[in-house]
Design a protein around this motif. Sequence first.
Motif, PDB file in Angstrom:
ATOM      1  N   THR A  21      -6.909 -11.296  -2.556  1.00 61.38           N
ATOM      2  CA  THR A  21      -6.413 -11.575  -0.839  1.00 61.38           C
ATOM      3  C   THR A  21      -5.376 -12.523  -0.694  1.00 61.38           C
ATOM      4  OG1 THR A  21      -6.938 -13.561  -1.352  1.00 61.38           O
ATOM      5  CG2 THR A  21      -9.077 -12.025  -1.343  1.00 61.38           C
ATOM      6  N   GLN A  22      -3.999 -12.249  -1.374  1.00 58.81           N
ATOM      7  CA  GLN A  22      -2.730 -13.122  -0.712  1.00 58.81           C
ATOM      8  C   GLN A  22      -2.215 -11.813  -0.963  1.00 58.81           C
ATOM      9  OE1 GLN A  22      -2.064 -15.662  -3.807  1.00 58.81           O
ATOM     10  NE2 GLN A  22      -4.013 -15.908  -4.170  1.00 58.81           N
ATOM     11  N   ILE A  23      -2.018 -10.342  -0.661  1.00 56.92           N
ATOM     12  CA  ILE A  23      -0.947  -9.886  -1.357  1.00 56.92           C
ATOM     13  C   ILE A  23      -0.984  -8.308   0.418  1.00 56.92           C
ATOM     14  CG2 ILE A  23      -0.570 -10.269  -3.583  1.00 56.92           C
ATOM     15  CD1 ILE A  23      -0.792  -7.672  -4.382  1.00 56.92           C
ATOM     16  N   ASP A  24      -0.392  -7.488   1.004  1.00 58.05           N
ATOM     17  CA  ASP A  24      -0.228  -6.899   1.233  1.00 58.05           C
ATOM     18  C   ASP A  24       0.333  -5.309   0.594  1.00 58.05           C
ATOM     19  OD1 ASP A  24       2.122  -6.614   1.780  1.00 58.05           O
ATOM     20  OD2 ASP A  24       2.413  -7.306   3.977  1.00 58.05           O
ATOM     21  N   GLN A  25       0.993  -5.494  -0.531  1.00 57.74           N
ATOM     22  CA  GLN A  25       1.252  -4.258  -1.047  1.00 57.74           C
ATOM     23  C   GLN A  25       1.390  -4.501  -2.793  1.00 57.74           C
ATOM     24  OE1 GLN A  25       6.222  -4.437  -1.475  1.00 57.74           O
ATOM     25  NE2 GLN A  25       6.088  -2.745  -0.928  1.00 57.74           N
ATOM     26  N   ILE A  26       0.951  -3.498  -3.377  1.00 59.54           N
ATOM     27  CA  ILE A  26       0.698  -2.954  -4.463  1.00 59.54           C
ATOM     28  C   ILE A  26       1.511  -2.151  -5.383  1.00 59.54           C
ATOM     29  CG2 ILE A  26      -0.436  -2.195  -6.221  1.00 59.54           C
ATOM     30  CD1 ILE A  26      -3.114  -3.517  -5.456  1.00 59.54           C
ATOM     31  N   ILE A 165      -2.796   5.994   5.479  1.00 61.18           N
ATOM     32  CA  ILE A 165      -4.082   5.499   5.041  1.00 61.18           C
ATOM     33  C   ILE A 165      -4.235   5.459   6.949  1.00 61.18           C
ATOM     34  CG2 ILE A 165      -5.469   3.956   5.103  1.00 61.18           C
ATOM     35  CD1 ILE A 165      -3.599   3.568   2.106  1.00 61.18           C
ATOM     36  N   HIS A 166      -5.073   5.724   7.496  1.00 63.56           N
ATOM     37  CA  HIS A 166      -5.806   5.950   8.444  1.00 63.56           C
ATOM     38  C   HIS A 166      -7.152   4.773   8.745  1.00 63.56           C
ATOM     39  CE1 HIS A 166      -3.087   8.452   9.935  1.00 63.56           C
ATOM     40  NE2 HIS A 166      -3.085   9.206   9.416  1.00 63.56           N
ATOM     41  N   HIS A 171      -5.277   5.602  13.686  1.00 61.46           N
ATOM     42  CA  HIS A 171      -3.980   5.062  13.723  1.00 61.46           C
ATOM     43  C   HIS A 171      -3.255   4.207  12.455  1.00 61.46           C
ATOM     44  CE1 HIS A 171      -6.518   1.050  14.484  1.00 61.46           C
ATOM     45  NE2 HIS A 171      -5.416   0.700  13.212  1.00 61.46           N
ATOM     46  N   SER A 172      -2.525   4.316  11.780  1.00 58.90           N
ATOM     47  CA  SER A 172      -2.145   3.908  10.877  1.00 58.90           C
ATOM     48  C   SER A 172      -1.655   2.534  10.390  1.00 58.90           C
ATOM     49  CB  SER A 172      -0.764   4.409  10.759  1.00 58.90           C
ATOM     50  OG  SER A 172      -0.185   4.127   9.115  1.00 58.90           O
ATOM     51  N   VAL A 173      -2.694   2.123   9.026  1.00 58.20           N
ATOM     52  CA  VAL A 173      -2.610   1.117   8.835  1.00 58.20           C
ATOM     53  C   VAL A 173      -1.868   0.643   7.233  1.00 58.20           C
ATOM     54  CG1 VAL A 173      -5.505   0.171  10.065  1.00 58.20           C
ATOM     55  CG2 VAL A 173      -5.006   0.996   7.374  1.00 58.20           C
ATOM     56  N   GLY A 174      -1.344   1.616   6.997  1.00 54.03           N
ATOM     57  CA  GLY A 174      -0.399   1.041   6.048  1.00 54.03           C
ATOM     58  C   GLY A 174      -0.350   2.792   4.833  1.00 54.03           C
ATOM     59  N   GLY A 195       3.999   3.101  -4.878  1.00 57.64           N
ATOM     60  CA  GLY A 195       3.571   2.282  -3.503  1.00 57.64           C
ATOM     61  C   GLY A 195       2.760   2.027  -2.900  1.00 57.64           C
ATOM     62  N   ILE A 196       2.286   0.819  -2.354  1.00 57.13           N
ATOM     63  CA  ILE A 196       0.430   1.332  -1.740  1.00 57.13           C
ATOM     64  C   ILE A 196       1.020  -0.170  -0.614  1.00 57.13           C
ATOM     65  CG2 ILE A 196      -1.597   1.135  -1.202  1.00 57.13           C
ATOM     66  CD1 ILE A 196      -2.207   1.519  -4.628  1.00 57.13           C
ATOM     67  N   ASN A 197       0.509  -0.043   0.712  1.00 53.96           N
ATOM     68  CA  ASN A 197       1.072  -1.000   1.802  1.00 53.96           C
ATOM     69  C   ASN A 197      -0.503  -0.783   2.621  1.00 53.96           C
ATOM     70  OD1 ASN A 197       3.715   0.239   1.249  1.00 53.96           O
ATOM     71  ND2 ASN A 197       3.980  -1.948   2.115  1.00 53.96           N
ATOM     72  N   PHE A 198      -0.736  -2.213   2.361  1.00 52.48           N
ATOM     73  CA  PHE A 198      -2.065  -2.462   3.213  1.00 52.48           C
ATOM     74  C   PHE A 198      -2.339  -3.320   4.457  1.00 52.48           C
ATOM     75  CE2 PHE A 198      -2.715  -2.711  -1.322  1.00 52.48           C
ATOM     76  CZ  PHE A 198      -2.995  -4.175  -1.367  1.00 52.48           C
ATOM     77  N   PRO A 199      -3.503  -3.790   5.008  1.00 51.07           N
ATOM     78  CA  PRO A 199      -3.110  -5.245   5.931  1.00 51.07           C
ATOM     79  C   PRO A 199      -3.784  -6.046   4.979  1.00 51.07           C
ATOM     80  CG  PRO A 199      -4.064  -3.093   7.010  1.00 51.07           C
ATOM     81  CD  PRO A 199      -4.101  -2.519   5.308  1.00 51.07           C
TER      82      PRO A 199
END
Length: 229
Positions: A21-26, A165-166, A171-174, A195-199
């Motif tokens: 819940t605290q991160i937007d990247q893995i 990721i749409h 639209h792109s969200v990550g 790397g994974i980026n997400f909201p």
Amino acid sequence: MELSEPYSSPAAVPPGLEYLTQIDQILIHQQIELLEAIIGYETNNQYEIKNSMGQKIYNAKEQNDCCTRNFCGPLRSFELKITDNFDQEVIHIIRPYRCASCCFPCCLQEMEVQAPPGNTVGYISQDWHMFKPKFSVLDMSKTKVLSIEGPVCAVSCCGDVDFEIHGKEGHSVGRISKQWSGMIKEGLTDSDNFGINFPMDLDVRMKAVLMGACFLIDYMFFEKKGNSG
């Protein structure tokens, strides 16, 4: 298929996923197996899952038998066990055997993600397309939540390979990125970095499913096919 709302839900967070819940990247780093690198004998894949500062938050290990690994190669079925730093399993991923042909829209790739083990939170389903890698990210009721689209040529050659990721509006969200690891490592092993980026406010269940999508992409496009058989 209609998209459902992928963002934060009032439902309780599955145990072990609170930190998500605290991160937007893995960051996902596959571990180099010496036996595999030296003689080409396919071993169970192992990964370290880290935050953006490089701190390990989970471990992941493939589970199947040597015949499946060495005769089915990247197409192999497997289960993936993701554990926290206390060795407690928090996510369980199941991939059945499926075909690899882009010519027929049947028996396409899919994966089930459970968190905790035994409790399905979502699925990744390959969408048929002649040229591009496309996937649907589904919730537990198999309603489409997000979509993933890769490049026409998903080959890592001196640069990153991005799978966008749409969201529901298209639209792109990550993105899920296969990160270039250098000529020597890329040439001698199939040990990959992602790397994974997400909201930040994306439902943690969908963050877990996106991890599953990353593993599926790794096996489909970046696991060396020379190891199969």
